[in-house]
Design a protein around this motif. Structure first.
Motif, mmCIF file in Angstrom:
data_model
loop_
_atom_site.group_PDB
_atom_site.id
_atom_site.type_symbol
_atom_site.label_atom_id
_atom_site.label_comp_id
_atom_site.label_asym_id
_atom_site.label_seq_id
_atom_site.Cartn_x
_atom_site.Cartn_y
_atom_site.Cartn_z
ATOM 1 N N LEU A 68 -5.191 -5.662 3.227
ATOM 2 C CA LEU A 68 -3.728 -5.646 3.241
ATOM 3 C C LEU A 68 -3.169 -6.497 2.103
ATOM 4 N N GLY A 69 -3.875 -7.572 1.780
ATOM 5 C CA GLY A 69 -3.478 -8.396 0.644
ATOM 6 C C GLY A 69 -3.576 -7.633 -0.669
ATOM 7 N N ARG A 70 -4.608 -6.807 -0.800
ATOM 8 C CA ARG A 70 -4.749 -5.980 -2.007
ATOM 9 C C ARG A 70 -3.584 -5.006 -2.133
ATOM 10 N N PHE A 71 -3.190 -4.409 -1.005
ATOM 11 C CA PHE A 71 -2.038 -3.495 -1.003
ATOM 12 C C PHE A 71 -0.781 -4.232 -1.473
ATOM 13 N N ALA A 72 -0.520 -5.386 -0.869
ATOM 14 C CA ALA A 72 0.692 -6.143 -1.205
ATOM 15 C C ALA A 72 0.697 -6.560 -2.668
ATOM 16 N N ALA A 131 11.236 -5.663 -0.311
ATOM 17 C CA ALA A 131 11.398 -6.100 1.070
ATOM 18 C C ALA A 131 10.215 -5.557 1.870
ATOM 19 N N CYS A 132 9.378 -6.453 2.352
ATOM 20 C CA CYS A 132 8.200 -6.034 3.119
ATOM 21 C C CYS A 132 8.573 -5.962 4.597
ATOM 22 N N GLU A 133 8.573 -4.746 5.136
ATOM 23 C CA GLU A 133 8.886 -4.545 6.546
ATOM 24 C C GLU A 133 7.719 -5.014 7.407
ATOM 25 N N THR A 134 6.499 -4.658 6.990
ATOM 26 C CA THR A 134 5.260 -5.093 7.644
ATOM 27 C C THR A 134 4.236 -5.342 6.548
ATOM 28 N N ASP A 135 3.014 -5.669 6.933
ATOM 29 C CA ASP A 135 1.946 -5.861 5.949
ATOM 30 C C ASP A 135 1.538 -4.559 5.278
ATOM 31 N N THR A 136 1.965 -3.432 5.834
ATOM 32 C CA THR A 136 1.521 -2.125 5.328
ATOM 33 C C THR A 136 2.676 -1.205 4.947
ATOM 34 N N ARG A 137 3.885 -1.727 4.964
ATOM 35 C CA ARG A 137 5.072 -0.910 4.699
ATOM 36 C C ARG A 137 6.075 -1.745 3.913
#
Length: 140
Positions: free
Chosen positions: A38-42, A56-62
């Protein structure tokens, strides 16, 4: 941002980026590995942000990207850069991470935040259903 864009007649786009493997990662990986993925995605999303963009990060994946001074064509380019950056962020179980990206443009897809959010979500779901990172133009 919507008020500013309307007041100045500047283009404004909203992008929604969602990590496709999120549920599978959460289901099969230990917390440490899941957090790393998830860190790689962010980090991949942040790596393509432009100075005028707001994340704006809604969640760790969105994540939502408010792209000021950006028309549909520019937003499509931002979405493609995000998808490429996520793919290049590393492999998970032998395959690259993937995202679905939805784009909404102020004035074309709505004039208020609720309408833009709905249009971006619809475009993101359409891209996911089609099996592509993002759809070109207003194909959904």
């Amino acid at each position: 941002e919507i008020s500013r864009a309307q007041r100045t007649n500047a283009p404004l786009s909203l992008l929604l980026v969602e990590l496709e493997e999120a549920d599978r990662i959460a289901a099969v990986e230990e917390d440490g590995m899941a957090s790393a993925m998830l860190g790689r995605f962010a980090q991949a999303v942040r790596s393509v942000m432009r100075r005028q963009d707001i994340l704006a990060c809604e969640t760790d994946t969105r994540a939502w990207i408010i792209a000021s001074d950006t028309s549909r064509t520019g937003a499509q380019a931002v979405g493609e850069r995000v998808a490429d950056a996520v793919r290049e962020a590393g492999l998970w179980r032998g395959a690259p991470l993937t995202v679905s990206v939805g784009v909404a443009v102020c004035g074309e897809d709505g004039r208020e935040s609720g309408a833009l959010i709905e249009a971006a979500e619809e475009a993101m779901f359409a891209a996911a259903a089609t099996g592509v990172d993002l759809l070109d133009g207003r194909e959904h």
